[in-house]
Design a protein around this motif. Structure first.
Motif, PDB file in Angstrom:
ATOM      1  N   GLY A  35      10.900  13.825 -16.641  1.00 41.92           N
ATOM      2  CA  GLY A  35       9.928  13.537 -15.458  1.00 41.92           C
ATOM      3  C   GLY A  35      10.566  12.832 -14.310  1.00 41.92           C
ATOM      4  N   TRP A  36       9.928  12.899 -13.145  1.00 42.93           N
ATOM      5  CA  TRP A  36      10.256  12.403 -11.873  1.00 42.93           C
ATOM      6  C   TRP A  36       9.430  11.434 -11.509  1.00 42.93           C
ATOM      7  N   PHE A  37       9.829  10.372 -11.027  1.00 40.11           N
ATOM      8  CA  PHE A  37       8.850   9.142 -10.642  1.00 40.11           C
ATOM      9  C   PHE A  37       9.541   8.880  -9.277  1.00 40.11           C
ATOM     10  N   ARG A  38       8.657   8.159  -8.437  1.00 39.46           N
ATOM     11  CA  ARG A  38       9.201   7.617  -7.326  1.00 39.46           C
ATOM     12  C   ARG A  38       8.527   6.239  -6.913  1.00 39.46           C
ATOM     13  N   GLN A  39       9.363   5.440  -5.947  1.00 45.19           N
ATOM     14  CA  GLN A  39       8.859   4.158  -5.823  1.00 45.19           C
ATOM     15  C   GLN A  39       9.409   3.799  -4.522  1.00 45.19           C
ATOM     16  N   ALA A  40       8.489   3.542  -3.584  1.00 47.56           N
ATOM     17  CA  ALA A  40       8.428   3.295  -2.193  1.00 47.56           C
ATOM     18  C   ALA A  40       8.711   1.728  -2.102  1.00 47.56           C
ATOM     19  N   PRO A  41       9.106   1.200  -1.041  1.00 48.76           N
ATOM     20  CA  PRO A  41       9.440  -0.192  -0.873  1.00 48.76           C
ATOM     21  C   PRO A  41       8.071  -1.133  -1.069  1.00 48.76           C
ATOM     22  N   GLY A  42       8.082  -1.850  -1.871  1.00 48.00           N
ATOM     23  CA  GLY A  42       6.884  -2.721  -2.013  1.00 48.00           C
ATOM     24  C   GLY A  42       5.643  -2.146  -2.729  1.00 48.00           C
ATOM     25  N   LYS A  43       5.775  -0.887  -3.378  1.00 48.24           N
ATOM     26  CA  LYS A  43       5.007  -0.199  -3.995  1.00 48.24           C
ATOM     27  C   LYS A  43       5.229  -0.042  -5.538  1.00 48.24           C
ATOM     28  N   GLU A  44       4.436   0.190  -6.465  1.00 50.08           N
ATOM     29  CA  GLU A  44       4.768   0.474  -7.946  1.00 50.08           C
ATOM     30  C   GLU A  44       5.336   1.688  -7.925  1.00 50.08           C
ATOM     31  N   ARG A  45       5.994   2.108  -9.101  1.00 52.61           N
ATOM     32  CA  ARG A  45       6.526   3.345  -9.503  1.00 52.61           C
ATOM     33  C   ARG A  45       5.204   4.163  -9.673  1.00 52.61           C
ATOM     34  N   GLU A  46       5.446   5.351  -9.140  1.00 51.41           N
ATOM     35  CA  GLU A  46       4.522   6.415  -9.158  1.00 51.41           C
ATOM     36  C   GLU A  46       4.859   7.866  -9.716  1.00 51.41           C
ATOM     37  N   PHE A  47       4.170   8.400 -10.714  1.00 49.92           N
ATOM     38  CA  PHE A  47       4.343   9.508 -11.348  1.00 49.92           C
ATOM     39  C   PHE A  47       4.345  10.685 -10.452  1.00 49.92           C
ATOM     40  N   VAL A  48       5.509  11.619 -10.561  1.00 51.91           N
ATOM     41  CA  VAL A  48       5.653  12.732  -9.555  1.00 51.91           C
ATOM     42  C   VAL A  48       5.330  14.004 -10.405  1.00 51.91           C
ATOM     43  N   ALA A  49       5.944  14.120 -11.367  1.00 54.15           N
ATOM     44  CA  ALA A  49       6.027  15.413 -11.913  1.00 54.15           C
ATOM     45  C   ALA A  49       6.644  15.293 -13.518  1.00 54.15           C
ATOM     46  N   ALA A  50       6.511  16.010 -14.479  1.00 53.03           N
ATOM     47  CA  ALA A  50       7.121  16.083 -15.661  1.00 53.03           C
ATOM     48  C   ALA A  50       6.818  17.642 -16.229  1.00 53.03           C
ATOM     49  N   ILE A  51       7.812  17.640 -17.205  1.00 53.02           N
ATOM     50  CA  ILE A  51       8.061  18.895 -17.835  1.00 53.02           C
ATOM     51  C   ILE A  51       8.525  18.844 -19.164  1.00 53.02           C
ATOM     52  N   THR A  52       7.856  19.408 -20.152  1.00 54.11           N
ATOM     53  CA  THR A  52       8.376  19.560 -21.492  1.00 54.11           C
ATOM     54  C   THR A  52       9.873  20.139 -21.478  1.00 54.11           C
ATOM     55  N   TRP A  53      10.563  19.718 -22.405  1.00 51.62           N
ATOM     56  CA  TRP A  53      11.882  20.246 -22.365  1.00 51.62           C
ATOM     57  C   TRP A  53      12.018  21.549 -23.332  1.00 51.62           C
ATOM     58  N   SER A  54      11.265  21.714 -24.184  1.00 48.46           N
ATOM     59  CA  SER A  54      11.283  23.074 -25.027  1.00 48.46           C
ATOM     60  C   SER A  54      10.573  24.201 -24.303  1.00 48.46           C
ATOM     61  N   GLY A  55       9.202  23.927 -23.866  1.00 44.78           N
ATOM     62  CA  GLY A  55       8.623  25.021 -23.440  1.00 44.78           C
ATOM     63  C   GLY A  55       8.620  25.047 -21.968  1.00 44.78           C
ATOM     64  N   GLY A  56       9.050  23.808 -21.393  1.00 49.96           N
ATOM     65  CA  GLY A  56       9.059  24.117 -19.938  1.00 49.96           C
ATOM     66  C   GLY A  56       7.632  24.024 -19.270  1.00 49.96           C
ATOM     67  N   ILE A  57       6.763  23.286 -19.946  1.00 48.90           N
ATOM     68  CA  ILE A  57       5.093  23.325 -19.268  1.00 48.90           C
ATOM     69  C   ILE A  57       5.312  21.893 -18.376  1.00 48.90           C
ATOM     70  N   ALA A  58       4.987  22.302 -17.192  1.00 47.74           N
ATOM     71  CA  ALA A  58       5.061  21.129 -16.131  1.00 47.74           C
ATOM     72  C   ALA A  58       3.562  20.805 -15.671  1.00 47.74           C
ATOM     73  N   SER A  59       3.918  19.526 -15.087  1.00 43.31           N
ATOM     74  CA  SER A  59       2.565  18.884 -14.386  1.00 43.31           C
ATOM     75  C   SER A  59       3.214  18.168 -13.257  1.00 43.31           C
ATOM     76  N   HIS A  60       2.183  18.369 -12.277  1.00 39.96           N
ATOM     77  CA  HIS A  60       2.596  17.528 -11.132  1.00 39.96           C
ATOM     78  C   HIS A  60       1.428  16.376 -10.637  1.00 39.96           C
ATOM     79  N   ALA A  61       1.780  15.397  -9.927  1.00 38.51           N
ATOM     80  CA  ALA A  61       0.939  14.476  -9.456  1.00 38.51           C
ATOM     81  C   ALA A  61       0.176  15.179  -8.305  1.00 38.51           C
ATOM     82  N   SER A  62      -1.028  14.704  -8.195  1.00 41.96           N
ATOM     83  CA  SER A  62      -1.841  15.707  -7.137  1.00 41.96           C
ATOM     84  C   SER A  62      -1.523  15.317  -5.754  1.00 41.96           C
ATOM     85  N   SER A  63      -0.743  14.194  -5.349  1.00 41.44           N
ATOM     86  CA  SER A  63       0.032  14.048  -4.157  1.00 41.44           C
ATOM     87  C   SER A  63       1.051  15.097  -3.840  1.00 41.44           C
TER      88      SER A  63
END
Length: 119
Positions: A35-63
């Motif tokens: 997965g990918w996460f991001r963290q802006a200054p002064g903010k909590e780490r936020e989920f961005v996207a993830a993908i399963t390794w075997s099947g390549g099923i992806a999900s993305h944050a609404s933002s």
């Protein structure tokens, strides 16, 4: 052990594009999800996207849905984050993470790569 190294960050103008890469090494056979996460200054780490390794099923944050796309290239043990239509609010340190399935949540993290979007 899984080692993750991110690259591809940089400075880009709003509306521009950037492609982040994450190279995994070590016990890559144990990868279940990345997965990918991001963290802006002064903010909590936020989920961005993830993908399963075997099947390549992806999900993305609404933002980021519709703008960012996560993908992986199994042969290269790499995961990517294609970022289009970047906005200033996308500015953050982006982290790659892996989930081996051995415990709850992501268990390995990269050092992060800075993405700065100017207006």
């Amino acid at each position: 052990q899984v080692q993750l190294v991110e690259s591809g960050g940089g400075l880009v103008q709003a509306g521009g594009s950037l492609r982040l890469s994450c190279a995994a090494s070590g016990r890559t056979f144990s990868l279940s999800r990345m997965g990918w996460f991001r963290q802006a200054p002064g903010k909590e780490r936020e989920f961005v996207a993830a993908i399963t390794w075997s099947g390549g099923i992806a999900s993305h944050a609404s933002s980021v849905k519709g703008r960012f796309t996560i993908s992986r290239e199994k042969a290269k043990n790499a995961v990517y984050l294609q970022m289009n239509s970047l906005k200033p609010e996308d500015t953050a340190v982006y982290y790659c993470a892996s989930d081996s399935g051995a415990r709850k949540g992501y268990d390995y993290w990269g050092q992060g790569t800075q993405v700065t979007v100017s207006s």
